[in-house]
Design a protein around this motif. Structure first.
Motif, PDB file in Angstrom:
ATOM      1  N   ILE A 209      26.137  24.176  68.201  1.00 51.91           N
ATOM      2  CA  ILE A 209      26.099  24.150  66.735  1.00 51.91           C
ATOM      3  C   ILE A 209      25.204  25.259  66.200  1.00 51.91           C
ATOM      4  O   ILE A 209      25.535  25.936  65.225  1.00 51.91           O
ATOM      5  CB  ILE A 209      25.633  22.769  66.238  1.00 51.91           C
ATOM      6  N   GLN A 210      24.076  25.470  66.866  1.00 47.80           N
ATOM      7  CA  GLN A 210      23.152  26.515  66.435  1.00 47.80           C
ATOM      8  C   GLN A 210      23.795  27.894  66.523  1.00 47.80           C
ATOM      9  O   GLN A 210      23.634  28.732  65.628  1.00 47.80           O
ATOM     10  CB  GLN A 210      21.883  26.478  67.281  1.00 47.80           C
ATOM     11  N   LEU A 211      24.548  28.145  67.593  1.00 40.64           N
ATOM     12  CA  LEU A 211      25.197  29.445  67.749  1.00 40.64           C
ATOM     13  C   LEU A 211      26.257  29.667  66.674  1.00 40.64           C
ATOM     14  O   LEU A 211      26.438  30.788  66.190  1.00 40.64           O
ATOM     15  CB  LEU A 211      25.819  29.546  69.149  1.00 40.64           C
ATOM     16  N   LEU A 212      26.959  28.610  66.285  1.00 37.52           N
ATOM     17  CA  LEU A 212      27.932  28.720  65.194  1.00 37.52           C
ATOM     18  C   LEU A 212      27.244  29.095  63.887  1.00 37.52           C
ATOM     19  O   LEU A 212      27.730  29.951  63.132  1.00 37.52           O
ATOM     20  CB  LEU A 212      28.679  27.389  65.020  1.00 37.52           C
ATOM     21  N   LEU A 213      26.120  28.455  63.608  1.00 28.81           N
ATOM     22  CA  LEU A 213      25.378  28.738  62.381  1.00 28.81           C
ATOM     23  C   LEU A 213      24.730  30.114  62.424  1.00 28.81           C
ATOM     24  O   LEU A 213      24.718  30.848  61.427  1.00 28.81           O
ATOM     25  CB  LEU A 213      24.299  27.677  62.170  1.00 28.81           C
ATOM     26  N   GLN A 214      24.189  30.462  63.572  1.00 29.90           N
ATOM     27  CA  GLN A 214      23.437  31.711  63.701  1.00 29.90           C
ATOM     28  C   GLN A 214      24.320  32.940  63.518  1.00 29.90           C
ATOM     29  O   GLN A 214      23.865  33.979  63.030  1.00 29.90           O
ATOM     30  CB  GLN A 214      22.755  31.758  65.074  1.00 29.90           C
ATOM     31  N   HIS A 215      25.587  32.832  63.905  1.00 30.89           N
ATOM     32  CA  HIS A 215      26.500  33.971  63.797  1.00 30.89           C
ATOM     33  C   HIS A 215      27.524  33.789  62.684  1.00 30.89           C
ATOM     34  O   HIS A 215      28.522  34.509  62.622  1.00 30.89           O
ATOM     35  CB  HIS A 215      27.206  34.184  65.135  1.00 30.89           C
ATOM     36  N   SER A 216      27.274  32.858  61.805  1.00 32.46           N
ATOM     37  CA  SER A 216      28.242  32.513  60.767  1.00 32.46           C
ATOM     38  C   SER A 216      28.482  33.640  59.765  1.00 32.46           C
ATOM     39  O   SER A 216      27.552  34.322  59.339  1.00 32.46           O
ATOM     40  CB  SER A 216      27.767  31.264  60.016  1.00 32.46           C
ATOM     41  N   ASN A 217      29.744  33.786  59.371  1.00 29.57           N
ATOM     42  CA  ASN A 217      30.107  34.713  58.299  1.00 29.57           C
ATOM     43  C   ASN A 217      30.125  33.979  56.960  1.00 29.57           C
ATOM     44  O   ASN A 217      30.921  34.279  56.089  1.00 29.57           O
ATOM     45  CB  ASN A 217      31.494  35.324  58.576  1.00 29.57           C
ATOM     46  N   ALA A 218      29.256  33.011  56.809  1.00 30.59           N
ATOM     47  CA  ALA A 218      29.155  32.257  55.550  1.00 30.59           C
ATOM     48  C   ALA A 218      27.870  32.660  54.837  1.00 30.59           C
ATOM     49  O   ALA A 218      26.810  32.761  55.456  1.00 30.59           O
ATOM     50  CB  ALA A 218      29.160  30.757  55.817  1.00 30.59           C
ATOM     51  N   GLU A 219      27.972  32.868  53.546  1.00 31.66           N
ATOM     52  CA  GLU A 219      26.784  33.231  52.764  1.00 31.66           C
ATOM     53  C   GLU A 219      26.130  31.954  52.238  1.00 31.66           C
ATOM     54  O   GLU A 219      26.132  31.667  51.050  1.00 31.66           O
ATOM     55  CB  GLU A 219      27.151  34.173  51.621  1.00 31.66           C
ATOM     56  N   TYR A 220      25.588  31.177  53.165  1.00 30.65           N
ATOM     57  CA  TYR A 220      24.929  29.930  52.790  1.00 30.65           C
ATOM     58  C   TYR A 220      23.472  30.187  52.418  1.00 30.65           C
ATOM     59  O   TYR A 220      22.942  31.283  52.628  1.00 30.65           O
ATOM     60  CB  TYR A 220      25.043  28.886  53.901  1.00 30.65           C
ATOM     61  N   ARG A 221      22.823  29.190  51.859  1.00 29.12           N
ATOM     62  CA  ARG A 221      21.438  29.316  51.404  1.00 29.12           C
ATOM     63  C   ARG A 221      20.564  28.260  52.075  1.00 29.12           C
ATOM     64  O   ARG A 221      20.932  27.084  52.153  1.00 29.12           O
ATOM     65  CB  ARG A 221      21.360  29.120  49.886  1.00 29.12           C
ATOM     66  N   ILE A 222      19.407  28.686  52.571  1.00 33.01           N
ATOM     67  CA  ILE A 222      18.456  27.749  53.172  1.00 33.01           C
ATOM     68  C   ILE A 222      17.042  27.943  52.621  1.00 33.01           C
ATOM     69  O   ILE A 222      16.099  27.322  53.116  1.00 33.01           O
ATOM     70  CB  ILE A 222      18.435  27.882  54.710  1.00 33.01           C
ATOM     71  N   GLY A 223      16.887  28.799  51.618  1.00 35.41           N
ATOM     72  CA  GLY A 223      15.581  28.988  51.001  1.00 35.41           C
ATOM     73  C   GLY A 223      14.550  29.565  51.962  1.00 35.41           C
ATOM     74  O   GLY A 223      14.888  30.341  52.864  1.00 35.41           O
ATOM     75  N   PRO A 224      13.286  29.183  51.814  1.00 35.98           N
ATOM     76  CA  PRO A 224      12.216  29.717  52.664  1.00 35.98           C
ATOM     77  C   PRO A 224      12.395  29.391  54.147  1.00 35.98           C
ATOM     78  O   PRO A 224      11.745  30.007  54.996  1.00 35.98           O
ATOM     79  CB  PRO A 224      10.957  29.031  52.106  1.00 35.98           C
TER      80      PRO A 224
END
Length: 317
Positions: A209-224
């Motif tokens: 799951i982390q690898l999917l998020l880490q290389h994602s082509n999504a412009e998501y927001r996680i703040g600080p």
């Protein structure tokens, strides 16, 4: 779509729905994956349920990743297949199979190499998994850093850095030998103190799951949190194609070790495109799966960790 009726502006239901979906994806995607799906995996593993339930959760994670990349793409061009989609799916299938096989082998390893019973079985299961993630994060980060410094490791790690579009499945685009070395560094210390199979199963899902998020082509927001969690906004800097500039942000789960090793880098004004990704020293790196498996074993598959000595000895990256 917005229309004007008698001087009043109206927004179509379709446009409103699309905007709402983008907002949900932008701010809800990471919590859904990190908390929701990892939480489901931890619950399944803690209950001792059949391992195929973890595979089902992974399938949901992959499907969600691909969907969100189309709802809020960082670069819409990266969503288009460049004759690499099938190759990346093969990488995912092979490397996930190896991870599952390694988890299944833990009882056998424990029988061959008896470990002292130091594992904190009395801790809540979720705490055990979080502790395993932190230990694995350190080992994997160290090997990742070494892979940019030691020639023989770079030969195999270069497969991962050959990508010129940045999307979820890139995370598991690795040479199996390099993935084995990375995972061994992260998991071996845990096995030596008695890592339970169920905790290892939850850890394996968390890695995917982390690898999917880490290389994602999504412009998501996680703040600080982008300064602490090793997600895509920081990891894009790691995939810059120039030696030195891209040797940053090595962490898998967190950026804590990068801050301590002074390898953290971030510039909020920078935008990325395909011309900045890959390897400057090897723009024609093999793109087929089989050639990527063989190339590290060839003379041309290596590089010199310093100034180039000849055309056959290029500088890394």
């Amino acid at each position: 779509m917005t229309a004007t009726i008698h001087g009043m502006s109206t927004t179509s239901p379709t446009s409103t729905a699309a905007t709402a979906a983008q907002a949900v994806a932008r701010y809800g995607y990471v919590p859904f994956m990190l908390v929701g799906l990892n939480g489901a995996g931890i619950a399944v593993a803690a209950a001792g349920a059949p391992k195929y339930w973890l595979l089902a959760i992974l399938a949901v994670a992959i499907a969600t990743a691909l969907l969100v990349e189309r709802i809020i793409p960082y670069d819409s061009e990266w969503n288009h297949d460049r004759a690499d989609g099938m190759r990346d799916r093969i990488h995912v299938a092979v490397n996930e199979t190896l991870i599952l096989a390694s988890v299944a082998a833990i009882p056998l390893l424990a029988a061959i190499v008896p470990a002292p019973q130091l594992w904190p079985h009395s801790w809540p299961f979720v705490t055990q998994v979080l502790a395993a993630i932190l230990v694995a994060d350190f080992g994997i980060t160290v090997v990742h850093l070494a892979s940019h410094k030691v020639g023989v490791l770079w030969r195999f790690h270069a497969v991962h850095h050959s990508v010129t579009r940045f999307y979820g499945l890139n995370g598991l685009m690795k040479h199996p030998l390099h993935q084995t070395v990375e995972m061994a560094a992260g998991v071996a210390p845990l096995i030596l103190i008695g890592l339970p199979v169920d905790v290892a199963s939850a850890l394996a899902l968390a890695v995917a799951i982390q690898l999917l998020l880490q290389h994602s082509n999504a412009e998501y927001r996680i703040g600080p949190a982008k300064y602490v969690l090793a997600l895509n906004e920081g990891h894009r800097f790691h995939h810059l194609k120039w030696a030195g500039i891209g040797d940053v942000n090595f962490g898998l789960f967190t950026l804590v070790w990068d801050h301590l090793m002074r390898t953290f880098s971030y510039d909020p004004t920078r935008r990325f495109d395909s011309t900045q990704l890959g390897m400057a020293a090897k723009p024609d790196y093999p793109s087929s799966y089989l050639r990527q498996m063989i190339y590290p074993f060839t003379r041309d598959g290596g590089c010199h960790l310093g100034p180039a000595q000849s055309d056959h000895d290029p500088v890394c990256r």
